[in-house]
Design a protein around this motif. Structure first.
Motif, PDB file in Angstrom:
ATOM      1  N   LYS A  35      39.946  26.273  40.314  1.00 18.56           N
ATOM      2  CA  LYS A  35      40.276  25.458  41.665  1.00 18.56           C
ATOM      3  C   LYS A  35      39.833  26.566  42.504  1.00 18.56           C
ATOM      4  N   GLY A  36      40.259  27.873  42.063  1.00 20.00           N
ATOM      5  CA  GLY A  36      40.118  29.212  43.091  1.00 20.00           C
ATOM      6  C   GLY A  36      40.014  30.360  42.103  1.00 20.00           C
ATOM      7  N   VAL A  37      39.629  31.528  42.849  1.00 15.70           N
ATOM      8  CA  VAL A  37      39.259  32.763  42.344  1.00 15.70           C
ATOM      9  C   VAL A  37      40.219  33.967  42.878  1.00 15.70           C
ATOM     10  N   HIS A  38      40.795  34.862  42.389  1.00 17.56           N
ATOM     11  CA  HIS A  38      41.242  36.005  42.969  1.00 17.56           C
ATOM     12  C   HIS A  38      40.455  37.168  42.460  1.00 17.56           C
ATOM     13  N   VAL A  39      40.191  38.183  43.267  1.00 19.66           N
ATOM     14  CA  VAL A  39      39.513  39.615  42.725  1.00 19.66           C
ATOM     15  C   VAL A  39      40.622  40.683  43.768  1.00 19.66           C
ATOM     16  N   ALA A  40      40.361  41.618  42.876  1.00 17.36           N
ATOM     17  CA  ALA A  40      41.383  42.850  43.321  1.00 17.36           C
ATOM     18  C   ALA A  40      40.891  44.150  42.787  1.00 17.36           C
ATOM     19  N   GLY A  41      41.551  45.500  43.083  1.00 23.17           N
ATOM     20  CA  GLY A  41      41.365  46.690  42.251  1.00 23.17           C
ATOM     21  C   GLY A  41      42.432  47.159  41.740  1.00 23.17           C
ATOM     22  N   GLY A  42      42.390  47.530  40.748  1.00 25.89           N
ATOM     23  CA  GLY A  42      43.545  48.409  40.012  1.00 25.89           C
ATOM     24  C   GLY A  42      43.333  49.887  39.723  1.00 25.89           C
ATOM     25  N   VAL A  43      44.014  50.437  39.027  1.00 26.81           N
ATOM     26  CA  VAL A  43      43.790  51.684  38.476  1.00 26.81           C
ATOM     27  C   VAL A  43      44.028  51.901  37.228  1.00 26.81           C
ATOM     28  N   GLN A  44      43.696  53.021  36.463  1.00 30.29           N
ATOM     29  CA  GLN A  44      44.075  53.391  35.012  1.00 30.29           C
ATOM     30  C   GLN A  44      45.121  54.260  34.801  1.00 30.29           C
ATOM     31  N   ARG A  45      45.982  53.995  34.063  1.00 29.89           N
ATOM     32  CA  ARG A  45      47.240  54.833  33.900  1.00 29.89           C
ATOM     33  C   ARG A  45      47.566  54.881  32.303  1.00 29.89           C
ATOM     34  N   ASP A  46      47.305  56.179  31.849  1.00 27.74           N
ATOM     35  CA  ASP A  46      47.325  56.653  30.368  1.00 27.74           C
ATOM     36  C   ASP A  46      46.524  55.695  29.420  1.00 27.74           C
ATOM     37  N   GLY A  47      45.245  55.489  29.977  1.00 29.53           N
ATOM     38  CA  GLY A  47      44.471  54.927  29.330  1.00 29.53           C
ATOM     39  C   GLY A  47      44.516  53.327  29.120  1.00 29.53           C
ATOM     40  N   ILE A  48      45.414  52.785  30.295  1.00 27.48           N
ATOM     41  CA  ILE A  48      45.564  51.374  30.321  1.00 27.48           C
ATOM     42  C   ILE A  48      45.385  50.951  31.644  1.00 27.48           C
ATOM     43  N   LEU A  49      44.472  49.974  31.902  1.00 26.87           N
ATOM     44  CA  LEU A  49      44.214  49.312  33.382  1.00 26.87           C
ATOM     45  C   LEU A  49      45.522  48.499  33.772  1.00 26.87           C
ATOM     46  N   VAL A  50      45.524  48.952  35.150  1.00 22.80           N
ATOM     47  CA  VAL A  50      46.975  48.191  35.655  1.00 22.80           C
ATOM     48  C   VAL A  50      46.431  47.823  37.083  1.00 22.80           C
ATOM     49  N   ASP A  51      47.080  46.493  37.103  1.00 30.29           N
ATOM     50  CA  ASP A  51      46.833  45.718  38.399  1.00 30.29           C
ATOM     51  C   ASP A  51      47.717  46.221  39.521  1.00 30.29           C
ATOM     52  N   THR A  52      47.182  46.900  40.621  1.00 31.32           N
ATOM     53  CA  THR A  52      47.869  47.416  41.627  1.00 31.32           C
ATOM     54  C   THR A  52      47.249  46.759  43.058  1.00 31.32           C
ATOM     55  N   HIS A  53      46.402  46.163  43.020  1.00 28.89           N
ATOM     56  CA  HIS A  53      45.784  45.593  44.359  1.00 28.89           C
ATOM     57  C   HIS A  53      45.696  46.764  45.387  1.00 28.89           C
ATOM     58  N   ASP A  54      45.227  47.765  45.085  1.00 32.77           N
ATOM     59  CA  ASP A  54      44.968  48.786  46.101  1.00 32.77           C
ATOM     60  C   ASP A  54      43.904  49.734  46.329  1.00 32.77           C
ATOM     61  N   ARG A  55      42.905  49.100  45.514  1.00 35.58           N
ATOM     62  CA  ARG A  55      41.496  49.830  45.401  1.00 35.58           C
ATOM     63  C   ARG A  55      40.260  48.883  45.688  1.00 35.58           C
ATOM     64  N   PRO A  56      39.370  49.263  45.863  1.00 39.53           N
ATOM     65  CA  PRO A  56      38.029  48.395  45.801  1.00 39.53           C
ATOM     66  C   PRO A  56      37.910  47.803  44.638  1.00 39.53           C
ATOM     67  N   VAL A  57      37.319  46.482  44.809  1.00 39.61           N
ATOM     68  CA  VAL A  57      37.072  45.810  43.387  1.00 39.61           C
ATOM     69  C   VAL A  57      35.992  46.498  42.533  1.00 39.61           C
ATOM     70  N   PRO A  58      36.452  46.693  41.284  1.00 38.00           N
ATOM     71  CA  PRO A  58      35.306  47.438  40.610  1.00 38.00           C
ATOM     72  C   PRO A  58      34.341  46.549  39.952  1.00 38.00           C
ATOM     73  N   GLU A  59      33.220  47.256  39.910  1.00 38.68           N
ATOM     74  CA  GLU A  59      31.872  46.373  39.468  1.00 38.68           C
ATOM     75  C   GLU A  59      31.959  45.363  38.337  1.00 38.68           C
ATOM     76  N   PRO A  60      32.515  45.799  37.226  1.00 33.73           N
ATOM     77  CA  PRO A  60      32.777  44.689  36.304  1.00 33.73           C
ATOM     78  C   PRO A  60      33.621  43.381  36.629  1.00 33.73           C
ATOM     79  N   VAL A  61      34.392  43.549  37.978  1.00 34.40           N
ATOM     80  CA  VAL A  61      34.839  42.293  38.432  1.00 34.40           C
ATOM     81  C   VAL A  61      33.901  41.293  39.221  1.00 34.40           C
TER      82      VAL A  61
END
Lengths: 241, 265
Positions: free
Chosen positions: B193-219
């Motif tokens: 029905k709808g789509v969300h996109v956002a950007g996150g960060v990597q922390r200790d090798g894990i990607l974390v959803d933070t909504h404070d960065r540009p959208v990454p290319e893979p998204v």
């Protein structure tokens, strides 16, 4: 898995995230390192919410903020997700803390009062028209708060500047109608005493000296405009705020 | 294409609203912060809006909070939202509310509990409901279903649509080592029905959803892949912090528009 069983698991997980420990048997098999990560994210999110409501308090705490926030979280699990509710919990925690700057309780009190005012539904502030023909009722506006402080904390509240002068100031925290935010004003000691007595509706008869004196009446109106006071005609009991 | 409206960024956003087709309003902002209500409603009057929620906790194994649902229903009516989305997650249990989206054990029984809760929600709110996939960082040993399988089961049993968060899909696929495109391929036609996109960060090798960065290319690449298979009503870019870099947000909006245009029928 029935509802009761799932709820037990969820309660154990929430407890683990709130206290960074516990959870017991119910969480067996879940990667502890990943739970620590989620606990850290949860804590950071909560602290961000509190900081957004209490920027001056956090500025005054400086480097101690992180350590205090951890102790706070261990003792006061989140009862509500809203930032104002969490800020209020933090205020109560700080009130019992020793070794904080002496002006900190006043700073935190004013910030919490502003946050609570900001979270209240906006309301009209009706005042009686000029000239006043009959008796009026007057009271301090619900949510407006008074605080006698031994330090002038206004530079910290206004711009997070740690320029605190030791002098007694009388503050009122209010929300001017139409403004989404609470504000802090300094008032004189005499007015502070008067406002302290106006927690409930107070009737002013037409011959009352406050109503007879134009400048006093103008001051009262100004206080109504700032969201500190509200007045209504006693006879009609018109709704206000 | 639009962005998630955040009251704290209203001043910066308002002059640029004309660059958007829609905004997404978080109903909880209006419920918990009446002071911001008028500003948000003014935005809704200027342009089409969709409604999103964060406080429902549909996955809590208890009956949904009727008082909260009443507030949501009133807010949806004020906004004039065509549909309402929430997260397939839980955030609270009686007496505690962590405000963090937490996953459910992926079992048929948990799916049934969510579907029952959703039936109550749908009776209350009066508009179609969509559920959003969340990011998650741990697995329950009780889980018997895969992520796509569990989400599909909940949506089938509840009759809800999917709000597909491509950032969450991307980081879940990376963190839990599965193929994001397989997930998209598994979705029934018309489900998104709808789509969300956002950007996150990597922390200790894990990607974390933070909504404070540009959208990454893979998204962006996943969006392109998705739009060849699904036709969502809206694509919303979410940004919760770092509003001083608003140009980044609108650069991403431009990129989203290009991808939508390249997939236009």
């Amino acid at each position: 898995m029935r509802r009761e069983e799932l709820l037990r698991l969820q309660a154990a997980l929430v407890e683990r995230l709130c206290r960074a420990a516990g959870g017991g048997e119910a969480l067996r098999g879940i990667d502890a390192g990943r739970l620590d990560l989620v606990a850290a994210l949860t804590h950071a999110k909560r602290v961000d919410k509190i900081r957004s409501q209490l920027p001056a308090t956090f500025a005054a705490l400086g480097e101690r903020a992180g350590e205090l926030a951890l102790r706070f979280a261990a003792r006061h699990p989140p009862l509500d997700a809203h930032s104002v509710a969490n800020a209020l919990q933090f205020f109560r925690f700080l009130a019992r803390e020793r070794d904080c700057p002496p002006f900190l309780p006043d700073v935190c009190y004013c910030e919490v009062a502003m946050a609570c005012l900001g979270a209240r539904a906006a309301a009209d502030a009706r005042t009686v028209s000029t000239p006043v023909r009959g008796a009026v009722e007057i009271r301090r506006r619900p949510g407006a708060r008074l605080r006698r402080c031994e330090y002038d904390i206004r530079p910290l509240l206004a711009a997070q500047r740690l320029e605190i002068e030791k002098r007694t100031v009388f503050l009122v925290v209010c929300r001017p109608p139409g403004s989404p935010f609470g504000k802090v004003f300094e008032i004189g000691e005499g007015m502070f005493e008067v406002l302290s007595e106006l927690g409930r509706w107070h009737v002013l008869e037409p011959d009352d000296e406050w109503l007879a004196d134009e400048s006093t009446l103008a001051s009262l109106r100004r206080f109504c405009e700032l969201g500190i006071l509200e007045m209504r005609e006693a006879a009609t009991r018109c709704a206000s705020a | 294409v639009g962005i998630g409206f955040r009251p704290e960024a209203r001043g910066a956003l308002e002059p640029r609203l004309a660059e958007l087709d829609t905004v997404e309003i978080v109903v909880d902002d209006l419920i918990s912060d009446p002071a911001q209500r008028d500003g948000a409603l003014a935005v809704c009057r200027r342009m089409p809006s969709v409604a999103h929620g964060v406080g429902l906790s549909i996955g809590t194994a208890a009956a949904p909070d009727v008082r909260y649902l009443d507030q949501v229903a009133r807010t949806l009516e004020e906004i004039g939202a065509p549909w309402y989305s929430e997260h397939l997650a839980f955030t609270k249990v009686p007496g505690r509310d962590v405000g963090q989206l937490l996953p459910l054990p992926r079992t048929p029984a948990a799916a049934e509990i969510v579907a029952e809760n959703l039936a109550a929600v749908r009776r209350h709110v009066g508009v179609p409901v969509a559920l959003e996939n969340i990011s998650y960082y741990f697995e329950y040993p009780e889980s018997t279903l895969g992520e796509a399988e569990f989400i599909g089961l909940v949506l089938r049993e509840s009759g809800c649509g999917l709000l597909l968060d491509l950032e969450n899909l991307y980081l879940n696929a990376t963190n839990h080592r599965y193929e994001a495109r397989d997930f998209i391929d598994s979705l029934a036609p018309g489900l998104v029905k709808g789509v969300h996109v956002a950007g996150g960060v990597q922390r200790d090798g894990i990607l974390v959803d933070t909504h404070d960065r540009p959208v990454p290319e893979p998204v962006f690449e996943l969006l392109d892949y998705l739009l060849k298979r699904q036709a969502p009503d809206s694509i919303i870019l979410e940004r919760d912090q770092e509003f001083e870099r608003l140009d980044e947000v609108f650069d991403d909006v431009t990129r989203l528009r290009q991808i939508v245009a390249s997939n236009a029928p």
